[in-house]
Design a protein around this motif. Structure first.
Motif, PDB file in Angstrom:
ATOM      1  N   UNK A   1      14.071  -1.267   0.060  1.00  0.00           N
ATOM      2  CA  UNK A   1      14.249  -2.718   0.094  1.00  0.00           C
ATOM      3  C   UNK A   1      12.945  -3.395  -0.327  1.00  0.00           C
ATOM      4  N   UNK A   2      13.053  -4.443  -1.151  1.00  0.00           N
ATOM      5  CA  UNK A   2      11.886  -5.197  -1.566  1.00  0.00           C
ATOM      6  C   UNK A   2      11.524  -6.211  -0.478  1.00  0.00           C
ATOM      7  N   UNK A   3      10.297  -6.111   0.013  1.00  0.00           N
ATOM      8  CA  UNK A   3       9.841  -6.987   1.092  1.00  0.00           C
ATOM      9  C   UNK A   3       8.710  -7.870   0.584  1.00  0.00           C
ATOM     10  N   UNK A   4       8.820  -9.155   0.829  1.00  0.00           N
ATOM     11  CA  UNK A   4       7.803 -10.111   0.407  1.00  0.00           C
ATOM     12  C   UNK A   4       6.720 -10.223   1.483  1.00  0.00           C
ATOM     13  N   UNK A   5       5.452 -10.114   1.055  1.00  0.00           N
ATOM     14  CA  UNK A   5       4.324 -10.229   1.972  1.00  0.00           C
ATOM     15  C   UNK A   5       3.348 -11.270   1.425  1.00  0.00           C
ATOM     16  N   UNK A   6       3.051 -12.286   2.218  1.00  0.00           N
ATOM     17  CA  UNK A   6       2.091 -13.306   1.820  1.00  0.00           C
ATOM     18  C   UNK A   6       0.669 -12.770   1.979  1.00  0.00           C
ATOM     19  N   UNK A   7      -0.188 -13.080   1.021  1.00  0.00           N
ATOM     20  CA  UNK A   7      -1.578 -12.639   1.105  1.00  0.00           C
ATOM     21  C   UNK A   7      -2.236 -13.135   2.391  1.00  0.00           C
ATOM     22  N   UNK A   8      -1.867 -14.360   2.798  1.00  0.00           N
ATOM     23  CA  UNK A   8      -2.495 -14.959   3.979  1.00  0.00           C
ATOM     24  C   UNK A   8      -2.109 -14.259   5.278  1.00  0.00           C
ATOM     25  N   UNK A   9      -1.031 -13.456   5.246  1.00  0.00           N
ATOM     26  CA  UNK A   9      -0.587 -12.743   6.450  1.00  0.00           C
ATOM     27  C   UNK A   9      -1.276 -11.386   6.614  1.00  0.00           C
ATOM     28  N   UNK A  10      -1.854 -10.866   5.541  1.00  0.00           N
ATOM     29  CA  UNK A  10      -2.402  -9.501   5.578  1.00  0.00           C
ATOM     30  C   UNK A  10      -3.726  -9.459   6.328  1.00  0.00           C
ATOM     31  N   UNK A  11      -3.831  -8.535   7.272  1.00  0.00           N
ATOM     32  CA  UNK A  11      -5.103  -8.263   7.956  1.00  0.00           C
ATOM     33  C   UNK A  11      -5.899  -7.212   7.194  1.00  0.00           C
ATOM     34  N   UNK A  12      -5.252  -6.072   6.965  1.00  0.00           N
ATOM     35  CA  UNK A  12      -5.919  -5.012   6.209  1.00  0.00           C
ATOM     36  C   UNK A  12      -4.884  -4.028   5.674  1.00  0.00           C
ATOM     37  N   UNK A  13      -5.338  -3.209   4.744  1.00  0.00           N
ATOM     38  CA  UNK A  13      -4.512  -2.166   4.138  1.00  0.00           C
ATOM     39  C   UNK A  13      -5.183  -0.825   4.390  1.00  0.00           C
ATOM     40  N   UNK A  14      -4.408   0.157   4.817  1.00  0.00           N
ATOM     41  CA  UNK A  14      -4.942   1.493   5.101  1.00  0.00           C
ATOM     42  C   UNK A  14      -4.231   2.537   4.242  1.00  0.00           C
ATOM     43  N   UNK A  15      -5.006   3.396   3.621  1.00  0.00           N
ATOM     44  CA  UNK A  15      -4.435   4.486   2.834  1.00  0.00           C
ATOM     45  C   UNK A  15      -3.999   5.622   3.748  1.00  0.00           C
ATOM     46  N   UNK A  16      -2.819   6.156   3.478  1.00  0.00           N
ATOM     47  CA  UNK A  16      -2.297   7.311   4.208  1.00  0.00           C
ATOM     48  C   UNK A  16      -1.775   8.324   3.190  1.00  0.00           C
ATOM     49  N   UNK A  17      -2.725   8.965   2.515  1.00  0.00           N
ATOM     50  CA  UNK A  17      -2.427   9.895   1.422  1.00  0.00           C
ATOM     51  C   UNK A  17      -1.682   9.191   0.298  1.00  0.00           C
ATOM     52  N   UNK A  18      -0.440   9.570   0.002  1.00  0.00           N
ATOM     53  CA  UNK A  18       0.263   8.925  -1.105  1.00  0.00           C
ATOM     54  C   UNK A  18       0.943   7.625  -0.678  1.00  0.00           C
ATOM     55  N   UNK A  19       0.764   7.225   0.577  1.00  0.00           N
ATOM     56  CA  UNK A  19       1.325   5.980   1.090  1.00  0.00           C
ATOM     57  C   UNK A  19       0.207   5.025   1.502  1.00  0.00           C
TER      58      UNK A  19
END
Length: 227
Positions: free
Chosen positions: A139-157
């Motif tokens: 499913x395509x999920x919309x995420x606003x830049x202003x909502x993001x705290x951080x992004x974490x890499x988990x290997x290929x995810x």
């Protein structure tokens, strides 16, 4: 996207070799020349177009910053030096990034990805998006830049942690970094990208965001300090 034509202006043979080797490993970069001083580079630039300059500061005859001031329409510039104290001056001259020697490949990749992203932006200016769509369980999920705290890499995810919840999608860290506006987000670790606006506090080793501690990699500390 066509390759970014780049040159190296550097008088240290070892530094030239390191940068040349790194450039050869990046598919979207093309090394068109290396120069021991800025005067030689100036002569070459009168006849050839270039997208990116890797520029040392302490050069013979004409210093790197002085050379940069002579360019009426400079291409993207990544400063390479062993000295912290020129960082502010470099950013006043609108350089893309500032790499401290010895330069690690991981940190080099961050810098050239910034150049690649900035080059792609003109075609997107008409669409001032403040969000992205990611695939979560088909499913395509919309995420606003202003909502993001951080992004974490988990290997290929990757795991995107927002104020509304967490989302996991199959994507590389470099790919998501290229989709996030560089003025809003900062790579602080091989596995972490943070929202600059959400940083609550930080030390040399970690950043606190939303009550969570995000690690800071040694290669990224200078970028964090510039904030």
């Amino acid at each position: 996207m066509s390759k970014l034509k780049c040159i190296i202006i550097e008088d240290e043979p070892l530094a030239v070799k390191v940068l040349s080797d790194y450039i050869q490993q990046i598919p979207f970069l093309q090394l068109d020349g290396t120069f021991k001083d800025a005067i030689l580079a100036t002569t070459w630039l009168r006849q050839a177009a270039v997208d990116l300059i890797f520029l040392d500061i302490n050069l013979p005859r004409l210093k790197g910053m002085d050379f940069l001031r002579t360019l009426s329409q400079p291409p993207a510039v990544v400063i390479t030096t062993a000295y912290h104290q020129y960082a502010v001056e470099g950013f006043d001259l609108n350089v893309t990034d500032y790499l401290l020697k010895p330069i690690e490949f991981e940190r080099f990749l961050v810098a050239v990805n910034k150049v690649k992203t900035a080059r792609a932006m003109p075609s997107e200016k008409a669409d001032t998006k403040d969000y992205l769509f990611i695939t979560v369980q088909k499913k395509k999920v919309r995420i606003s830049f202003s909502d993001i705290n951080y992004v974490e890499s988990q290997r290929e995810y990757i795991r995107i942690v927002t104020v509304r919840g967490e989302y996991v999608t199959k994507m590389g860290t470099n790919e998501i970094e290229s989709l996030l506006p560089s003025q809003l987000f900062l790579r602080v670790h091989r596995s972490f990208i943070v929202s600059i606006a959400k940083i609550e506090s930080y030390t040399a080793d970690s950043i606190e965001i939303g009550g969570m501690a995000v690690p800071v990699g040694k290669a990224y500390r200078d970028s964090l300090d510039r904030l």
